[in-house]
Design an enzyme around this catalytic site. Structure first.
Site, PDB file in Angstrom:
ATOM      1  N   HIS A  45       0.823  -1.220   0.000  1.00 51.06           N
ATOM      2  CA  HIS A  45       0.000   0.000   0.000  1.00 51.06           C
ATOM      3  C   HIS A  45       0.852   1.263   0.000  1.00 51.06           C
ATOM      4  O   HIS A  45       1.621   1.504   0.912  1.00 51.06           O
ATOM      5  CB  HIS A  45      -0.907   0.010   1.240  1.00 51.06           C
ATOM      6  CG  HIS A  45      -2.041   0.962   1.136  1.00 51.06           C
ATOM      7  ND1 HIS A  45      -3.275   0.620   0.615  1.00 51.06           N
ATOM      8  CD2 HIS A  45      -2.142   2.268   1.481  1.00 51.06           C
ATOM      9  CE1 HIS A  45      -4.075   1.666   0.647  1.00 51.06           C
ATOM     10  NE2 HIS A  45      -3.415   2.687   1.156  1.00 51.06           N
ATOM     11  N   ASP A  47       0.319   5.550  -1.106  1.00 49.10           N
ATOM     12  CA  ASP A  47      -0.660   6.581  -1.476  1.00 49.10           C
ATOM     13  C   ASP A  47      -0.093   7.698  -2.330  1.00 49.10           C
ATOM     14  O   ASP A  47      -0.665   8.798  -2.358  1.00 49.10           O
ATOM     15  CB  ASP A  47      -1.291   7.174  -0.217  1.00 49.10           C
ATOM     16  CG  ASP A  47      -2.517   6.383   0.227  1.00 49.10           C
ATOM     17  OD1 ASP A  47      -3.432   6.215  -0.592  1.00 49.10           O
ATOM     18  OD2 ASP A  47      -2.556   5.929   1.394  1.00 49.10           O
ATOM     19  N   GLU A 148      -8.941   1.377  -2.494  1.00 45.28           N
ATOM     20  CA  GLU A 148      -9.034   1.384  -1.033  1.00 45.28           C
ATOM     21  C   GLU A 148     -10.387   1.896  -0.562  1.00 45.28           C
ATOM     22  O   GLU A 148     -10.577   3.094  -0.368  1.00 45.28           O
ATOM     23  CB  GLU A 148      -7.913   2.240  -0.421  1.00 45.28           C
ATOM     24  CG  GLU A 148      -7.874   2.137   1.097  1.00 45.28           C
ATOM     25  CD  GLU A 148      -6.832   3.039   1.732  1.00 45.28           C
ATOM     26  OE1 GLU A 148      -6.424   4.026   1.099  1.00 45.28           O
ATOM     27  OE2 GLU A 148      -6.434   2.759   2.882  1.00 45.28           O
ATOM     28  N   HIS A 175     -13.108   1.737   3.653  1.00 39.79           N
ATOM     29  CA  HIS A 175     -12.096   2.617   4.233  1.00 39.79           C
ATOM     30  C   HIS A 175     -12.610   2.904   5.644  1.00 39.79           C
ATOM     31  O   HIS A 175     -13.101   1.979   6.304  1.00 39.79           O
ATOM     32  CB  HIS A 175     -11.871   3.886   3.384  1.00 39.79           C
ATOM     33  CG  HIS A 175     -10.673   4.657   3.841  1.00 39.79           C
ATOM     34  ND1 HIS A 175     -10.771   5.847   4.515  1.00 39.79           N
ATOM     35  CD2 HIS A 175      -9.355   4.365   3.766  1.00 39.79           C
ATOM     36  CE1 HIS A 175      -9.545   6.262   4.842  1.00 39.79           C
ATOM     37  NE2 HIS A 175      -8.673   5.387   4.386  1.00 39.79           N
ATOM     38  N   HIS A 221      -8.727  -2.031   7.419  1.00 38.59           N
ATOM     39  CA  HIS A 221      -9.817  -1.057   7.629  1.00 38.59           C
ATOM     40  C   HIS A 221     -11.182  -1.653   7.962  1.00 38.59           C
ATOM     41  O   HIS A 221     -12.118  -0.886   8.238  1.00 38.59           O
ATOM     42  CB  HIS A 221     -10.006  -0.128   6.413  1.00 38.59           C
ATOM     43  CG  HIS A 221      -8.982   0.955   6.273  1.00 38.59           C
ATOM     44  ND1 HIS A 221      -9.072   2.145   6.951  1.00 38.59           N
ATOM     45  CD2 HIS A 221      -7.839   1.021   5.538  1.00 38.59           C
ATOM     46  CE1 HIS A 221      -8.036   2.916   6.620  1.00 38.59           C
ATOM     47  NE2 HIS A 221      -7.257   2.246   5.777  1.00 38.59           N
ATOM     48  N   ASP A 311       2.361   2.020   3.773  1.00 41.09           N
ATOM     49  CA  ASP A 311       1.395   3.122   3.831  1.00 41.09           C
ATOM     50  C   ASP A 311       2.083   4.468   3.595  1.00 41.09           C
ATOM     51  O   ASP A 311       1.602   5.510   4.055  1.00 41.09           O
ATOM     52  CB  ASP A 311       0.664   3.131   5.190  1.00 41.09           C
ATOM     53  CG  ASP A 311      -0.761   3.673   5.081  1.00 41.09           C
ATOM     54  OD1 ASP A 311      -1.158   4.107   3.983  1.00 41.09           O
ATOM     55  OD2 ASP A 311      -1.476   3.677   6.102  1.00 41.09           O
TER      56      ASP A 311
HETATM   57 ZN   LIG Z   1      -5.535   2.960   4.706  1.00 40.91          ZN
END
Ligand SMILES: [Zn+2]
Ligand SMILES: *[C@@H]1O[C@H](CO)[C@@H](O)[C@H](O)[C@H]1NC(C)=O
Ligand SMILES: *[C@@H]1O[C@H](CO)[C@@H](O)[C@H](O)[C@H]1NC(C)=O
Length: 425
Positions: A45, A47, A148, A175, A221, A311
């Site tokens: 993951h 972003d 996500e 999420h 999540h 993340d």
């Molecule tokens: Zn997340």
């Protein structure tokens, strides 16, 4: 003479010892880099695509990822970090739910595609376990897409399948908001109401459809009830794309030991999140705190369920020593310092994710003769001002199909027309 002879022997022995230490003893740094050259590091993951929207409104032409500063991720950092494969998050916030979530998600998928096209020497768009190895062989970062949050598909199996066609390979079921068919982790903290006690019947049908099409199911999540229900239902292994161990830091975004054991039974994977708040349950953390999560998961469920899910660029606080994506080798080195064997490190680097991905592909191939799921979510579960109900029977239609209604409507129109004509004449 004797003295000279002895010193000669001593010199030879010393020379041998020195030679051995130069050629034979691999430092931990060297060993970490060797393992990362032999096995692809796959992160669950990142972003960066969200940073593209936030900072540039997705105007990739205004960005040069070779020099971009202020993000955890750029091309030089990726190279230094030996990042071989990345699931890029196509994330849009929960505020978009019932509004423009689907459009914004499509735009995030598009920006990932464009990022790969803009830097073909650095990124290879990837949609399969084999693609990851092909990219690794070409020294490119395999670039996969994870969506996500279930709000991104607007409760639609057709949208799920279309996103798969666009290259999406995992869907995080929620999420940090409930969807009309699944509860999120905030339900377990008490700050969101429990709505489905896990998954609704539509949510369960979605899991079956994800198995059928070969979409990885991401349980980061979600509420613990959803974790357990998916582990009951899914015929393919599941992933946690960016979650850490609850026993080390009691945060509801993390995975409890009971679930770690079930993930092991299902041969799934938990990709460890580096966000300080999930690592130490405080604002500060360091690389050794992150390694504690790796050690704990290994102790509870073995090294075969562990992965990396940094993340990066999705969080504001990252540990000392893991400041950006260039620092993965330092974490590998820390695991080696703690006595991890080469094979355990390789499992965590990429072999576990590859095993899970291959199994998901196998399950998909085994379900080729199954028909696509096409039962829509019940209308009363998705009623909101931004959703029309075309396709669903209208309330007055309850007696029968739409056609049966037509004659009376026709008669009414004729009567009305006659009345109008009569008046005008
Ligand atoms: Zn997340
Ligand atoms: C990658 O390279 C290795 C060694 O050269 C080879 O055995 C393997 O088949 C290659 N895999 C792919 C998917 O290209
Ligand atoms: C990391 O932080 C812990 C406290 O949480 C401390 O005990 C440890 O020495 C630190 N380690 C490093 C490598 O900085």
């Amino acid at each position: 003479m004797l003295g000279r002879g002895l010193s000669c022997v001593f010199a030879v022995a010393l020379g041998l010892a020195l030679g051995l230490s130069v050629t034979g003893a691999e430092t931990l740094t060297e060993r970490a880099l060797r393992l990362m050259a032999e096995t692809p590091l796959i992160d669950g993951h990142n972003d960066l695509p969200w940073q593209m929207r936030k900072q540039f409104n997705n105007q990739l032409n205004l960005v040069d990822l070779k020099v971009l500063e202020g993000t955890h991720t750029n091309i030089p950092k990726i190279k230094k970090g030996r990042l071989a494969a990345q699931f890029w998050a196509a994330y849009v916030p929960c505020e978009t739910q019932y509004k423009d979530a689907v459009r914004q998600t499509l735009e995030q998928i598009d920006v990932i595609h464009r990022m790969c096209s803009k830097y073909p020497d650095n990124f290879m768009f990837a949609t399969s376990s084999e693609d990851i190895m092909t990219a690794f062989n070409q020294s490119k970062t395999a670039s996969l897409i994870g969506v996500e949050g279930g709000h991104s598909i607007d409760s639609s199996l057709g949208t799920l399948r279309t996103m798969y066609q666009l290259g999406v390979r995992y869907l995080t079921l929620t999420h940090s908001c409930n969807t009309p068919w699944a509860d999120n982790w905030l339900v377990d903290t008490g700050s969101d109401p429990m709505e489905h006690n896990g998954l609704s019947p539509f949510g369960k049908s979605l899991i079956k459809e994800m198995n059928r099409i070969g979409m990885l199911i991401d349980l980061a999540h979600v509420s613990e009830a959803v974790m357990n229900q998916v582990l009951d239902i899914s015929t393919a292994p599941v992933i946690f794309s960016h979650s850490s161990a609850y026993a080390v830091c009691a945060h509801k975004r993390n995975v409890p030991d009971s679930v770690l054991r079930r993930v092991q039974e299902k041969q799934g994977i938990v990709m460890v999140n580096f966000y300080n708040d999930y690592v130490t349950c405080s604002k500060t953390a360091n690389i050794s705190d992150v390694a504690d999560h790796f050690d704990h998961i290994k102790k509870v469920a073995g090294s075969s369920i562990i992965g990396f899910g940094g993340d990066y660029d999705g969080v504001t606080r990252v540990p000392e020593g893991l400041e950006d994506v260039s620092k993965y080798p330092a974490l590998v080195e820390e695991l080696l310092r703690r006595g991890w064997m080469d094979s355990e490190v390789k499992d965590a680097l990429g072999r576990n994710l590859l095993r899970v991905f291959k199994k998901v592909e196998e399950v998909r191939d085994g379900l080729k003769s199954e028909l696509p799921g096409d039962t829509p979510i019940p209308l009363d579960e998705v009623k909101n001002p931004c959703r029309t109900d075309y396709g669903y029977p209208t309330p007055t239609d309850n007696a029968g199909p739409r056609l049966a209604h037509t004659p009376s409507a026709l008669v009414l129109s004729l009567l009305l027309l006659t009345a109008l004509l009569a008046k005008s004449v």
